[in-house]
Scaffold this motif. Structure first.
Motif, PDB file in Angstrom:
ATOM      1  N   GLY A   1       0.822  -1.285  -0.103  1.00 35.26           N
ATOM      2  CA  GLY A   1       0.070  -0.118   0.010  1.00 35.26           C
ATOM      3  C   GLY A   1       0.901   1.051   0.060  1.00 35.26           C
ATOM      4  O   GLY A   1       0.501   2.219  -0.446  1.00 35.26           O
TER       5      GLY A   1
ATOM      6  N   ARG B   1      -3.659  -4.262   0.278  1.00 32.33           N
ATOM      7  CA  ARG B   1      -3.091  -3.317  -0.187  1.00 32.33           C
ATOM      8  C   ARG B   1      -3.978  -2.161  -0.654  1.00 32.33           C
ATOM      9  O   ARG B   1      -3.481  -0.870  -0.457  1.00 32.33           O
ATOM     10  CB  ARG B   1      -2.373  -3.897  -1.347  1.00 32.33           C
ATOM     11  CG  ARG B   1      -1.569  -2.760  -2.294  1.00 32.33           C
ATOM     12  CD  ARG B   1      -0.818  -3.124  -3.574  1.00 32.33           C
ATOM     13  NE  ARG B   1      -0.246  -2.224  -4.223  1.00 32.33           N
ATOM     14  CZ  ARG B   1       0.775  -2.496  -5.165  1.00 32.33           C
ATOM     15  NH1 ARG B   1       1.026  -3.689  -5.452  1.00 32.33           N
ATOM     16  NH2 ARG B   1       1.130  -1.510  -5.858  1.00 32.33           N
ATOM     17  N   GLU B   2      -5.020  -2.312  -1.178  1.00 33.73           N
ATOM     18  CA  GLU B   2      -5.764  -1.139  -1.467  1.00 33.73           C
ATOM     19  C   GLU B   2      -6.401  -0.308  -0.330  1.00 33.73           C
ATOM     20  O   GLU B   2      -6.371   1.014  -0.524  1.00 33.73           O
ATOM     21  CB  GLU B   2      -7.071  -1.952  -2.301  1.00 33.73           C
ATOM     22  CG  GLU B   2      -6.820  -2.391  -3.550  1.00 33.73           C
ATOM     23  CD  GLU B   2      -5.975  -3.654  -3.519  1.00 33.73           C
ATOM     24  OE1 GLU B   2      -6.142  -4.381  -2.336  1.00 33.73           O
ATOM     25  OE2 GLU B   2      -5.326  -4.300  -4.399  1.00 33.73           O
ATOM     26  N   ASN B   3      -6.745  -1.099   0.650  1.00 35.24           N
ATOM     27  CA  ASN B   3      -7.105  -0.479   1.779  1.00 35.24           C
ATOM     28  C   ASN B   3      -5.911   0.638   2.699  1.00 35.24           C
ATOM     29  O   ASN B   3      -6.362   1.711   2.929  1.00 35.24           O
ATOM     30  CB  ASN B   3      -7.959  -1.107   2.925  1.00 35.24           C
ATOM     31  CG  ASN B   3      -9.236  -1.724   2.617  1.00 35.24           C
ATOM     32  OD1 ASN B   3      -9.781  -1.081   1.772  1.00 35.24           O
ATOM     33  ND2 ASN B   3      -9.618  -2.616   3.315  1.00 35.24           N
TER      34      ASN B   3
END
Length: 395
Positions: A27, A116-118
């Motif tokens: 991230g 990873r997105e959060n």
């Protein structure tokens, strides 16, 4: 002497599992900031940061911790106030999220499993600076130390109070000596004062975020001296903006700022006194000292807010007033009494060694003042230690 501070780690994370670390690394790939991860939780972070410098952004894991609020409070006491804290944990409870982000001043909280997105969406803005800062008052506590008269020992009190505060609280302490031409804080600590303080006080526009690293001197573990040795013919003219800007910079980086002032107060001293949460007035056992102590206390009280604490220094000085007479003159007993130590304290000053290291009697006598100040933080009623130290009270 402590070594110079290292460059701050941009992002330091303490997480308990490999999966969370992998998500954080993924991230943070696109934010362009240095990222370091270590195995552990909030307890591990507190133990580590007792010995290491505070990162710009600290991420801690509270998974499995029975009382995460106590753990975060302990962590706050060893971090500089300008740190930005991110937290991960196992609970998805909305009440926990609100308490962390609203009451404790945590920048953001995510529950596991992390992706990873959060991480990029919710933590990324805090790393890049895109997230709006909290709305509370920022920074640590200001303590002024004022001598009723020259030679009463106020600088000795200020220097050793700063050192003892760092020991007791494990927080970061700045010692600001406002005696620009005749200051002795550096001499008492065995260091030569740096340059730049006069510029900071007179021309705040020329002071950048690196000023503290360039101009302050490490004198002990978690203690830095900000002082100057201007020539006697110099005529420093601190400005209101310069003093306020300097104090704002110091309180953003340090948990406690001990300011050694002189009397009568000038522009810098007046602003420092008005800003201070604790105002210490030091007097000797003499009639003139009592008179001037009463005047300083009256002036400090007129500024509103803050505590005024009186220290009787050099009790039982040969030829001095008895303590009862001093108390009668002040209208109340001094808050702290320090005995006359004609052998230990001058010797410590001559050799540039802290008096608390040379005299066990002096250390013991100063401790009540240190404990009283260490327990008082600049905060509104009801805010936590973490919120006060991180400077984001109830956003």
């Amino acid at each position: 002497m402590a070594p110079p501070e290292q460059s701050r780690v941009p992002i330091l994370a303490f997480v308990t599992d490999d999966e969370s670390e992998a998500a954080l690394r993924g991230g943070f790939v696109d934010v362009g900031a240095g990222f370091q991860a270590r195995r552990g939780d909030a307890h591990t972070a507190a133990r580590t940061l007792e010995k290491e410098g505070t990162p710009a952004i600290l991420l801690v894991d509270i998974s499995g911790i029975e009382d995460p609020f106590a753990a975060l409070d302990a962590l706050a006491s060893v971090c500089t106030p300008d740190v930005r804290v991110l937290v991960v944990g196992e609970s998805s409870n909305l009440t926990l999220y609100r308490r962390l982000t609203r009451d404790l001043g945590i920048a953001e909280y995510l529950y596991k499993p992390l992706t990873r997105e959060n991480v990029a969406i919710f933590f990324g803005p805090h790393v890049t600076g895109a997230a709006q800062q909290g709305g509370g008052e920022r920074g640590g506590s200001v303590i002024t130390v004022s001598g009723a008269r020259g030679g009463c020992g106020a600088t000795t009190i200020a220097v050793n109070l700063a050192l003892q505060l760092a020991e007791v609280s494990r927080g970061h302490v700045a010692l600001l000596d406002l005696h620009l031409r005749t200051g002795t804080a550096g001499i008492m600590l065995g260091v030569r004062s740096g340059t730049g303080l006069r510029v900071a006080l007179e021309e705040p526009d020329r002071v950048d975020s690196l000023f503290l690293d360039r101009s302050s001197i490490p004198v002990a573990d978690r203690v830095r001296l900000v002082a100057s040795e201007e020539p006697m013919e110099a005529a420093p003219r601190p400005t209101e903006n310069g003093v306020k800007n300097l104090l704002a910079m110091l309180t953003a980086r340090f948990n406690f700022v001990v300011v050694d002032t002189h009397s009568p107060p000038g522009v810098a001293e007046r602003i420092a006194l008005a800003t201070a949460q604790n105002r210490v007035v030091v007097t000797g056992p003499d009639v003139a000292g009592i008179r001037d102590t009463l005047a300083i206390r009256k002036f400090a009280a007129s500024l509103g807010g803050g505590n005024v604490l009186t220290v009787l220094n050099r009790e039982n000085l040969p030829g001095g007033l008895k303590t009862k007479l001093v108390s009668d003159g002040l209208g109340a007993a001094p808050d702290v009494i320090i005995p006359d130590l004609p052998r230990h304290l001058p010797r410590a000053a001559h050799f540039g060694r802290p008096a608390i290291e040379e005299s066990a009697v002096f250390r013991k006598a100063l401790t009540p003042l240190t404990h009283r100040i260490a327990a008082v933080k600049p905060a509104e009623a009801g805010t936590s230690l973490l919120s006060r130290l991180l400077g984001r009270a109830g956003g």
